[in-house]
Write an enzyme that holds these catalytic residues in place. Structure first.
Site, PDB file in Angstrom:
ATOM      1  N   ASP A 140       1.974  35.438  14.864  1.00 54.90           N
ATOM      2  CA  ASP A 140       2.506  35.955  16.124  1.00 54.90           C
ATOM      3  C   ASP A 140       3.330  37.221  15.925  1.00 54.90           C
ATOM      4  O   ASP A 140       3.805  37.817  16.895  1.00 54.90           O
ATOM      5  CB  ASP A 140       3.318  34.890  16.872  1.00 54.90           C
ATOM      6  N   ASP A 199       6.703  34.821  10.328  1.00 50.18           N
ATOM      7  CA  ASP A 199       6.468  34.514  11.739  1.00 50.18           C
ATOM      8  C   ASP A 199       7.454  35.348  12.564  1.00 50.18           C
ATOM      9  O   ASP A 199       8.543  35.668  12.093  1.00 50.18           O
ATOM     10  CB  ASP A 199       6.736  33.013  11.938  1.00 50.18           C
ATOM     11  N   HIS A 230       9.132  34.299  14.999  1.00 52.80           N
ATOM     12  CA  HIS A 230      10.243  33.414  15.350  1.00 52.80           C
ATOM     13  C   HIS A 230      11.005  32.992  14.092  1.00 52.80           C
ATOM     14  O   HIS A 230      10.415  32.790  13.035  1.00 52.80           O
ATOM     15  CB  HIS A 230       9.732  32.166  16.077  1.00 52.80           C
ATOM     16  N   HIS A 288       9.576  24.877  13.039  1.00 53.26           N
ATOM     17  CA  HIS A 288      10.692  24.588  13.949  1.00 53.26           C
ATOM     18  C   HIS A 288      11.095  23.118  13.973  1.00 53.26           C
ATOM     19  O   HIS A 288      12.195  22.803  14.442  1.00 53.26           O
ATOM     20  CB  HIS A 288      10.334  25.007  15.378  1.00 53.26           C
TER      21      HIS A 288
END
Length: 510
Positions: free
Chosen positions: A281, A193, A195, A158
């Site tokens: 995750d 991931d 995200h 990120h």
């Protein structure tokens, strides 16, 4: 690659072998200090999970020299971090401390430092450690002496050029890809991931030398980007793929879309190297996640990418139920090595974390899968249609292969670790020389994605180009602005302080 495997379900790793029996030359980067860094009480991100992973690898016997080369990374220098990040941002990370941050309110706001990305003791050293490991792993792949390189402390996807985001401060992935581009004409980045891999996508949004493919939860969910219509811009158009998914996706559904898309990507793009971000995750039961992948289903992505026999960099990422993270990355290390690991965990210093089942396998739950076959088929057809419009990236001049030598140990007598030099890596730039042309040409447009306006996405006749959709930029008050979930599971095992484990009340998987 075995093309017949492209439609296989996500549970195929249940078989007694890893499918591809051919051994790979694997190197693994680990710094014993990484588990000591601590984001703060109650924060979901716990670097201690990397130390737990390492302990499992040790007790499974995977750290033996006959299995893989184990390396302690050199810390990345400030000038190395500035190959992507801005000088003032790196200088801030280097200088700020928990004691001095109170007088730097404006800088904290400017660089997005706050609850998600707090200032903690050793922050800059932590960034140097995980970034140095990822770049060192890329150097090893460039040398051609290893087929797979692993850094489970990396994958912090990120971080932006001039700001922290989503528990990430330095984007080690971008730095590693820039290193790989010194040798390889094209690099493929895949993100599993939960995200969206927004920082990596943004960095390479306007180039065709890097293709980014992200499989992620989309909607009112951090970071709020990753629309299927975000396909790249200018020379990067169609070199950005986003696969938006809904809650509860299971192994079979995930592989039904992952394998056809990645098979076509490999056929059309023909990358010289692949970077796979293995954020855990997306596993079932994650403290912040809402997918329903088993450990074997998650590892099927690693197994599939291994089968192409293209230089492969495996990185960590998210993952907030740490007993699941450690088991997942241990299992995936075994997959990389072609080793079948016994289900019953060997006794280790963190054995109590893994009860009551003490199994290597992370099981899926019975949660509802909100991804219908029709939805997944539509997404797949949309992505494959974009891939059909691809043109191969233009050729670039290849650099002469770097002679292989051992990565040197850090010089402990040198007081400033930021001045240590790694003669084995051409990644380290001379402080008095300008950035090389290839790196400069790739990074000078970083940030363009954010600056694209509606007028810039119209053609010369004023017609809007809807295919060049710009995803939402989440604001601080948006639902997806914080990566930390408002609720957590009382049964989640967490770390209160470095090396001191306890059960954290009030935290639970979705």
């Amino acid at each position: 690659m075995d093309p017949s495997s492209a439609g296989a379900g996500g549970n195929s790793l249940a078989s007694a072998s890893c499918g591809d029996a051919q051994k790979r030359r694997v190197c693994y980067f680990y710094d014993p200090e990484v588990g000591n860094y601590y984001y703060g009480q109650g924060h979901p991100m716990k670097p201690h999970r990397v130390r737990m992973t390492h302990a499992l690898l040790a007790h499974y016997g995977l750290l033996a020299p006959a299995k893989m080369e184990v390396l302690r990374p050199l810390p990345a220098r400030g000038i190395d971090l500035c190959r992507f990040h801005s000088d003032d941002y790196v200088a801030f990370l280097r200088a700020v401390t928990p004691e001095t941050q109170l007088g730097q309110v404006r800088a904290l706001r400017r660089f997005n430092i706050g609850p998600d990305c707090p200032v903690f003791d050793g922050l800059y050293a932590y960034c140097q450690t995980y970034a140095g490991a990822s770049v060192g792993a890329a150097v090893k792949l460039n040398h051609g002496t290893h087929d797979i390189a692993i850094n489970w402390s990396g994958g912090l996807h990120h971080a932006k050029k001039s700001e922290a985001s989503g528990f990430c401060y330095v984007n080690d992935i971008v730095l590693a890809i820039l290193e790989l581009l010194k040798l390889h004409e094209r690099v493929l980045y895949i993100d599993i991931d939960i995200h969206h891999g927004d920082g990596v996508e943004e960095a390479f949004y306007t180039t065709n030398r890097v293709m980014t493919v992200s499989f992620h939860k989309f909607g009112d969910y951090f970071p709020g980007t990753g629309d299927i219509r975000d396909i790249g811009y200018s020379e990067g158009k169609y070199y950005c793929l986003n696969v938006p998914l809904d809650d509860g996706i299971d192994d079979d559904s995930y592989q039904s879309i992952f394998k056809p898309i990645i098979s076509k990507v490999m056929e059309m793009y023909r990358p010289g190297a692949v970077v796979l971000q293995c954020g855990a995750d997306s596993l079932s039961g994650d403290r912040l996640g809402c997918f329903n992948l088993s450990g074997k289903g998650h590892a099927e992505c690693v197994k599939f990418m291994r089968s192409f026999n293209v230089p492969l960099l495996l990185l960590g990422g998210g993952g907030y139920t740490i007993r699941n993270v450690a088991r997942c990355w241990c299992y995936e290390t075994g997959v990389a090595l072609g080793e079948e690991l016994q289900e019953k965990l060997p006794y280790n210093e963190y054995y109590e974390y893994f009860g009551p089942e003490y199994s290597l396998y992370v099981a899926a739950s019975n949660m509802e899968n909100r991804n219908t076959n029709k939805q997944l088929e539509e997404i797949k057809c949309n992505i494959l249609d974009n891939l059909s419009k691809l043109q191969h990236a233009p050729s670039v001049q290849f650099q002469e292969r770097i002679p292989e030598t051992k990565l040197p140990e850090p010089d402990e007598d040198q007081e400033d670790p930021d001045e240590r030099h790694d003669p084995d890596s051409d990644m380290v730039l001379d402080d008095h020389k300008p950035t090389g042309h290839s790196a400069r040409s790739l990074i000078h447009n970083i940030g363009v994605k954010r600056e694209i306006t509606e007028t810039e996405t119209k053609d010369q006749h004023g017609k809007r180009l809807t295919t060049e959709h710009k995803g939402p930029e989440p604001m601080a008050e948006d639902l997806g602005s914080s990566k930390q979930a408002p609720t957590a599971d009382a049964n989640a095992v967490a770390v209160n302080a470095p090396g001191n484990a306890r059960n954290e009340p009030g935290s639970s998987p979705k």
